[in-house]
Design an enzyme around this catalytic site. Structure first.
Site, PDB file in Angstrom:
ATOM      1  N   HIS A  14       0.864  -1.197   0.000  1.00  0.00           N
ATOM      2  CA  HIS A  14       0.000   0.000   0.000  1.00  0.00           C
ATOM      3  C   HIS A  14       0.889   1.232   0.000  1.00  0.00           C
ATOM      4  CE1 HIS A  14      -3.798   2.081   1.874  1.00  0.00           C
ATOM      5  NE2 HIS A  14      -3.122   2.908   1.099  1.00  0.00           N
ATOM      6  N   HIS A  16       1.353   4.892  -2.392  1.00  0.00           N
ATOM      7  CA  HIS A  16       0.994   5.763  -3.523  1.00  0.00           C
ATOM      8  C   HIS A  16       2.261   6.444  -3.999  1.00  0.00           C
ATOM      9  CE1 HIS A  16      -3.362   5.510  -2.465  1.00  0.00           C
ATOM     10  NE2 HIS A  16      -2.856   5.292  -1.264  1.00  0.00           N
ATOM     11  N   HIS A 194      -9.502   1.004  -1.354  1.00  0.00           N
ATOM     12  CA  HIS A 194      -9.473   1.622  -0.017  1.00  0.00           C
ATOM     13  C   HIS A 194     -10.889   1.520   0.549  1.00  0.00           C
ATOM     14  CE1 HIS A 194      -5.686   3.252  -1.336  1.00  0.00           C
ATOM     15  NE2 HIS A 194      -5.552   4.073  -0.309  1.00  0.00           N
ATOM     16  N   GLU A 197     -11.355   3.191   6.008  1.00  0.00           N
ATOM     17  CA  GLU A 197     -10.305   4.073   6.545  1.00  0.00           C
ATOM     18  C   GLU A 197     -11.020   5.171   7.331  1.00  0.00           C
ATOM     19  OE1 GLU A 197      -8.250   6.446   3.596  1.00  0.00           O
ATOM     20  OE2 GLU A 197      -6.635   7.015   4.973  1.00  0.00           O
ATOM     21  N   ASP A 275       1.859   3.972   2.798  1.00  0.00           N
ATOM     22  CA  ASP A 275       0.819   4.830   2.210  1.00  0.00           C
ATOM     23  C   ASP A 275       1.408   6.021   1.446  1.00  0.00           C
ATOM     24  OD1 ASP A 275      -1.795   5.375   1.567  1.00  0.00           O
ATOM     25  OD2 ASP A 275      -2.413   6.061   3.550  1.00  0.00           O
ATOM     26  N   ASP A 276       1.696   7.120   2.138  1.00  0.00           N
ATOM     27  CA  ASP A 276       2.255   8.325   1.513  1.00  0.00           C
ATOM     28  C   ASP A 276       3.414   8.817   2.376  1.00  0.00           C
ATOM     29  OD1 ASP A 276       0.071   8.917  -0.615  1.00  0.00           O
ATOM     30  OD2 ASP A 276      -1.047   8.607   1.243  1.00  0.00           O
TER      31      ASP A 276
HETATM   32  N1  HPA Z   1      -6.713   7.289   1.424  1.00  0.00           N
HETATM   33  C1  HPA Z   1      -7.377   7.644   0.321  1.00  0.00           C
HETATM   34  N2  HPA Z   1      -6.779   8.151  -0.750  1.00  0.00           N
HETATM   35  C2  HPA Z   1      -5.459   8.296  -0.720  1.00  0.00           C
HETATM   36  C3  HPA Z   1      -4.725   7.944   0.396  1.00  0.00           C
HETATM   37  C4  HPA Z   1      -5.387   7.403   1.525  1.00  0.00           C
HETATM   38  O1  HPA Z   1      -4.803   7.052   2.573  1.00  0.00           O
HETATM   39  N3  HPA Z   1      -3.433   8.225   0.094  1.00  0.00           N
HETATM   40  C5  HPA Z   1      -3.402   8.706  -1.160  1.00  0.00           C
HETATM   41  N4  HPA Z   1      -4.622   8.758  -1.662  1.00  0.00           N
HETATM   42 ZN    ZN Z   2      -3.706   4.792   0.556  1.00  0.00          ZN
END
Ligand code: HPA
Ligand code: ZN
Length: 336
Positions: A14, A16, A194, A197, A275-276
């Site tokens: 996971h 991006h 996703h 969350e 994630d990011d």
């Molecule tokens: N959630 C939804 N969209 C996203 C995320 C996330 O954690 N990171 C990058 N785009």
């Molecule tokens: Zn994500």
């Protein structure tokens, strides 16, 4: 413990790629491409990264992506991430990209995918990091836009293993994209999404039944529905959990309250991911380490996160065997 975690073989599921754009590279690309950004230094960019929910992050994250213009930019972005993988001992990674973020600014789909793909090939050859690419649809945009994006992806099928769903979860449920996911499955793509969350646990159930997903990204809200928990256990449905992301976006109030270890103890196929990382303050080792610092957890449980990620990955059976051998070799070496 930090040393054990640093050396632990890891698999990331996971991530991006646009979320790996470090402030220094953002600056460099802004200069190279003559793009104005509302910051005067990388430090000032970092200071702006205070988020109170998913949307407040997404607004800044999409703005950051504006500096990515040429194929070389996408190559440089991806190559920088692969070097972080090497440092963190990530042996296999499955990377999301958001084509609509770029095509809506007039960047060609091929520019994006070819730049990323070229770096992934170099990563395989020079760093022995295996990888796959997953294209995400932005859920705040229409299904029609997602269908058009799917059409653009067809000539690049050899470079893209699956499709996913990201961006603003609240108000954009899985059913909005049922048709495009059915179409993608028909075209031979695997699917992930996703769900759970910021949105409700029902999104997790709906992603499974309506989108045919092989994995749920995040999914931490599953604890709100005991019946769903049982289904996830029985199906061994993987959840790609992102601890630092969840804290920065206030999904949990503190790392101590994060539920990934509880989910592991309940037998769910949970994995740890970043994630990011450029926006949330850490790559794979940092995510593992933050969990280990705030929860009573043994080395073999940390290794279980990698075992789960190997199982849950889209790697070939041969590559999975290879990854298990790396993991077991490391664990044996740690005992000696
Ligand atoms: N959630 C939804 N969209 C996203 C995320 C996330 O954690 N990171 C990058 N785009
Ligand atoms: Zn994500």
């Amino acid at each position: 413990m930090r040393q054990f975690i640093e050396g632990l073989p890891k698999v990331e599921l996971h991530l991006h790629i646009e979320g790996t754009l470090e402030p220094e590279l953002m600056f460099e690309l802004a200069n190279r491409n003559g793009i104005e950004i509302p910051y005067s230094s990388p430090q000032q960019i970092r200071q702006a990264y205070q988020f109170h929910n998913l949307q407040s992050f997404l607004d800044i994250y999409y703005q950051g992506a504006n500096v990515l213009i040429t194929e070389q930019d996408f190559f440089d972005l991806t190559w920088a991430y692969l070097q972080k993988c090497q440092q963190d001992n990530v042996l296999h990674t499955e990377i999301f990209f958001d084509p609509q973020t770029h095509t809506n600014r007039g960047i060609a789909f091929a520019t994006v995918v070819n730049g990323i793909h070229r770096a992934l090939q170099k990563g395989q050859q020079e760093l022995a990091i295996s990888s796959h690419l997953i294209m995400c649809f932005l859920r705040h945009l229409s299904q029609q836009s997602a269908l058009e994006t799917l059409q653009q992806a067809l000539p690049h099928k050899d470079k893209i293993i699956g499709v996913g769903l990201d961006s603003s979860e609240l108000g954009n449920p899985p059913q909005k994209f049922a048709q495009v996911f059915q179409q993608a499955i028909k075209e031979g793509f695997l699917t992930v999404a996703h769900a759970g969350e910021e949105g409700p646990s029902s999104h997790i159930q709906d992603a499974m039944t309506l989108l045919g997903v092989s994995r749920i990204d995040h999914g931490v809200r599953c604890v709100d529905d005991p019946k769903l928990m049982q289904i996830l256990q029985v199906l061994k449905m993987p959840l790609t959990v992102c601890p630092l992301s969840n804290i920065k976006l206030k999904v949990f109030d503190s790392m101590q309250e994060h539920n990934v270890v509880e989910l592991l103890h309940q037998g769910l196929c949970v994995t740890i991911n970043s994630d990011d990382p450029a926006y949330f303050g850490g790559y794979m080792t940092d995510n593992f380490h933050q969990i280990a610092l705030t929860h009573p957890i043994e080395s073999k449980e940390l290794a279980q996160f990698t075992r789960n990620a190997i199982d849950a990955s889209f790697a070939s059976d041969d590559r999975k065997q290879d990854l298990i051998r790396h993991l077991e070799g490391y664990l044996v070496q740690c005992i000696q």
